[in-house]
Design a protein around this motif. Sequence first.
Motif, PDB file in Angstrom:
ATOM      1  N   ALA A  36      17.638  59.787  65.713  1.00 23.90           N
ATOM      2  CA  ALA A  36      17.108  60.110  67.048  1.00 23.90           C
ATOM      3  C   ALA A  36      16.281  58.953  67.605  1.00 23.90           C
ATOM      4  O   ALA A  36      15.663  59.075  68.666  1.00 23.90           O
ATOM      5  CB  ALA A  36      16.256  61.383  66.979  1.00 23.90           C
ATOM      6  N   ASP A  66      15.871  63.184  61.085  1.00 21.13           N
ATOM      7  CA  ASP A  66      14.809  62.471  61.809  1.00 21.13           C
ATOM      8  C   ASP A  66      13.600  63.398  61.930  1.00 21.13           C
ATOM      9  O   ASP A  66      13.763  64.593  62.175  1.00 21.13           O
ATOM     10  CB  ASP A  66      15.336  62.063  63.207  1.00 21.13           C
ATOM     11  CG  ASP A  66      14.517  60.945  63.822  1.00 21.13           C
ATOM     12  OD1 ASP A  66      13.291  61.126  63.981  1.00 21.13           O
ATOM     13  OD2 ASP A  66      15.092  59.888  64.142  1.00 21.13           O
ATOM     14  N   GLY A  85      11.100  58.774  67.364  1.00 19.66           N
ATOM     15  CA  GLY A  85      12.366  59.065  68.041  1.00 19.66           C
ATOM     16  C   GLY A  85      12.220  60.308  68.909  1.00 19.66           C
ATOM     17  O   GLY A  85      11.159  60.929  68.963  1.00 19.66           O
ATOM     18  N   ASP A 121      11.824  65.032  57.017  1.00 16.92           N
ATOM     19  CA  ASP A 121      11.165  63.793  56.598  1.00 16.92           C
ATOM     20  C   ASP A 121      11.959  63.148  55.462  1.00 16.92           C
ATOM     21  O   ASP A 121      12.379  63.845  54.521  1.00 16.92           O
ATOM     22  CB  ASP A 121       9.757  64.185  56.108  1.00 16.92           C
ATOM     23  CG  ASP A 121       8.848  62.989  55.976  1.00 16.92           C
ATOM     24  OD1 ASP A 121       9.325  61.903  55.597  1.00 16.92           O
ATOM     25  OD2 ASP A 121       7.642  63.152  56.232  1.00 16.92           O
ATOM     26  N   ALA A 181      15.715  55.266  59.352  1.00 12.73           N
ATOM     27  CA  ALA A 181      14.384  55.861  59.556  1.00 12.73           C
ATOM     28  C   ALA A 181      13.328  54.969  58.940  1.00 12.73           C
ATOM     29  O   ALA A 181      13.484  54.473  57.827  1.00 12.73           O
ATOM     30  CB  ALA A 181      14.331  57.256  58.925  1.00 12.73           C
ATOM     31  N   ALA A 182      12.262  54.746  59.684  1.00 11.73           N
ATOM     32  CA  ALA A 182      11.149  53.939  59.168  1.00 11.73           C
ATOM     33  C   ALA A 182       9.973  54.102  60.106  1.00 11.73           C
ATOM     34  O   ALA A 182      10.136  54.459  61.279  1.00 11.73           O
ATOM     35  CB  ALA A 182      11.552  52.457  59.101  1.00 11.73           C
TER      36      ALA A 182
HETATM   37  P1  NAD Z   1      12.869  53.795  66.201  1.00  9.95           P
HETATM   38  O1  NAD Z   1      11.411  54.098  66.040  1.00  9.95           O
HETATM   39  O2  NAD Z   1      13.454  54.052  67.533  1.00  9.95           O
HETATM   40  O3  NAD Z   1      13.704  54.549  65.082  1.00  9.95           O
HETATM   41  C1  NAD Z   1      13.168  54.981  63.857  1.00  9.95           C
HETATM   42  C2  NAD Z   1      13.460  56.460  63.723  1.00  9.95           C
HETATM   43  O4  NAD Z   1      13.020  56.902  62.437  1.00  9.95           O
HETATM   44  C3  NAD Z   1      12.740  57.321  64.764  1.00  9.95           C
HETATM   45  O5  NAD Z   1      13.659  58.186  65.391  1.00  9.95           O
HETATM   46  C4  NAD Z   1      11.706  58.089  63.952  1.00  9.95           C
HETATM   47  O6  NAD Z   1      11.390  59.350  64.511  1.00  9.95           O
HETATM   48  C5  NAD Z   1      12.378  58.167  62.590  1.00  9.95           C
HETATM   49  N1  NAD Z   1      11.444  58.329  61.471  1.00  9.95           N
HETATM   50  C6  NAD Z   1      10.303  57.642  61.242  1.00  9.95           C
HETATM   51  N2  NAD Z   1       9.714  58.069  60.110  1.00  9.95           N
HETATM   52  C7  NAD Z   1      10.524  59.057  59.603  1.00  9.95           C
HETATM   53  C8  NAD Z   1      10.446  59.889  58.455  1.00  9.95           C
HETATM   54  N3  NAD Z   1       9.421  59.808  57.598  1.00  9.95           N
HETATM   55  N4  NAD Z   1      11.452  60.781  58.245  1.00  9.95           N
HETATM   56  C9  NAD Z   1      12.485  60.882  59.130  1.00  9.95           C
HETATM   57  N5  NAD Z   1      12.590  60.129  60.236  1.00  9.95           N
HETATM   58  C10 NAD Z   1      11.622  59.220  60.465  1.00  9.95           C
HETATM   59  O7  NAD Z   1      13.077  52.258  65.787  1.00  9.95           O
HETATM   60  P2  NAD Z   1      14.388  51.363  65.807  1.00  9.95           P
HETATM   61  O8  NAD Z   1      14.027  50.140  66.542  1.00  9.95           O
HETATM   62  O9  NAD Z   1      15.577  52.139  66.209  1.00  9.95           O
HETATM   63  O10 NAD Z   1      14.488  50.965  64.283  1.00  9.95           O
HETATM   64  C11 NAD Z   1      15.514  51.453  63.415  1.00  9.95           C
HETATM   65  C12 NAD Z   1      15.457  50.691  62.100  1.00  9.95           C
HETATM   66  O11 NAD Z   1      15.717  49.311  62.338  1.00  9.95           O
HETATM   67  C13 NAD Z   1      14.119  50.750  61.381  1.00  9.95           C
HETATM   68  O12 NAD Z   1      14.356  50.835  59.996  1.00  9.95           O
HETATM   69  C14 NAD Z   1      13.467  49.417  61.722  1.00  9.95           C
HETATM   70  O13 NAD Z   1      12.571  49.011  60.719  1.00  9.95           O
HETATM   71  C15 NAD Z   1      14.679  48.513  61.787  1.00  9.95           C
HETATM   72  N6  NAD Z   1      14.460  47.344  62.648  1.00  9.95           N
HETATM   73  C16 NAD Z   1      14.528  47.427  63.996  1.00  9.95           C
HETATM   74  C17 NAD Z   1      14.340  46.280  64.765  1.00  9.95           C
HETATM   75  C18 NAD Z   1      14.440  46.288  66.263  1.00  9.95           C
HETATM   76  O14 NAD Z   1      14.405  45.212  66.843  1.00  9.95           O
HETATM   77  N7  NAD Z   1      14.569  47.410  66.934  1.00  9.95           N
HETATM   78  C19 NAD Z   1      14.058  45.055  64.153  1.00  9.95           C
HETATM   79  C20 NAD Z   1      13.976  45.017  62.773  1.00  9.95           C
HETATM   80  C21 NAD Z   1      14.211  46.153  62.024  1.00  9.95           C
END
Ligand code: NAD
Length: 311
Positions: free
Chosen positions: A9, A31, A36, A56, A77-78
């Motif tokens: 999400a 998620d 998200g 989670d 997820a992070a």
């Molecule tokens: P985002 O915050 O939009 O997506 C992360 C999703 O993980 C969110 O929907 C959040 O609700 C969910 N989440 C967080 N903790 C959780 C938990 N404990 N249990 C279940 N769900 C959980 O961020 P994004 O930019 O889409 O990042 C996605 C991945 O890519 C991440 O792992 C991030 O570290 C990595 N990343 C992204 C970028 C970027 O430029 N966007 C760069 C480097 C790495």
Amino acid sequence: MKALITGGAGFIGSHLCDHLVAQGHEVIVLDDLSTGSLSNLSQLEGSAKLRFVQGDILDRELVDELVAEADTVFHLAAAVGVYNIVDNPLRSLRINLHGTENIVESAVKHRVPYMIASTSEVYGKNDADGLKENDDRIYGSPTKSRWSYAAAKGLDELVAYVHGVESGVPCVITRFFNVVGPRQTGRYGMVVPRFVDQALSDEPITVYGTGTQRRCFGSVFDVVPQLTKLMDTPEAYNQAVNLGGREEVSIKGLADRVVELTGSGSAISYIDYDQAYGEGYEDMQRRYPDTSLATRLIGFEPTRDLNDIIG
Ligand code: NAD
């Protein structure tokens, strides 16, 4: 194929859902909606191909149950975003480290191929000319809360890699470099949506630091299709693969470009990092990916430039 997408999400995860569903695959999203939002999946509402589970990744039983149902796992997820990490370093560490452990252990147990999302931040700030004990250019300096993110992601890579090698279950590690596009929020410090929001509301665009730091932004539409290609490429298994754009820009240059493309009357103002993120914060001066491995493995060529990305 039925794919489990953790963080589905979120920004990148929701685009991956669109991509997989468009290809006729089934998707389970896990998620907790911390950063998200269900609105990121609203275009798939009612689709029999999507199942959303709010939960989670630290919940081992739930993770194990969902991984067992899947043919592939994309672990996105992070805890992300500089504000989030700096404010909650221990929680970020726990989610990013133990959450990934849960995913990888279940994937290996059920022999389900898995991809884990890592980051350019594992490269740290290390342009080093001599290593000192108090040097925080490596990602693991425990005296800087921000680096909990990079440290956990670095360890995630190791966990994923060692399990992949020992079990023979296909594993791919993707290192994203500043991926940008629709649905990304500026709330946690992501620079492009933050600048665009400020420009569209004619507020000053706030550049952190001098603005001379350089970045290379990649379009989510270029990056997402590569994830399934990598999973289908045995040569990519047990490797970390950089994914990002190729057009480098200074942050000041980015602010100028956003003003120009939005036709905004916003002025550009500068605040120092201490003010933006708290005392002692430092940023990398340059972050530019070498994406030749992805080009060699799967023919990766970014097709969208910065104007397309902002527009
Ligand atoms: P985002 O915050 O939009 O997506 C992360 C999703 O993980 C969110 O929907 C959040 O609700 C969910 N989440 C967080 N903790 C959780 C938990 N404990 N249990 C279940 N769900 C959980 O961020 P994004 O930019 O889409 O990042 C996605 C991945 O890519 C991440 O792992 C991030 O570290 C990595 N990343 C992204 C970028 C970027 O430029 N966007 C760069 C480097 C790495």
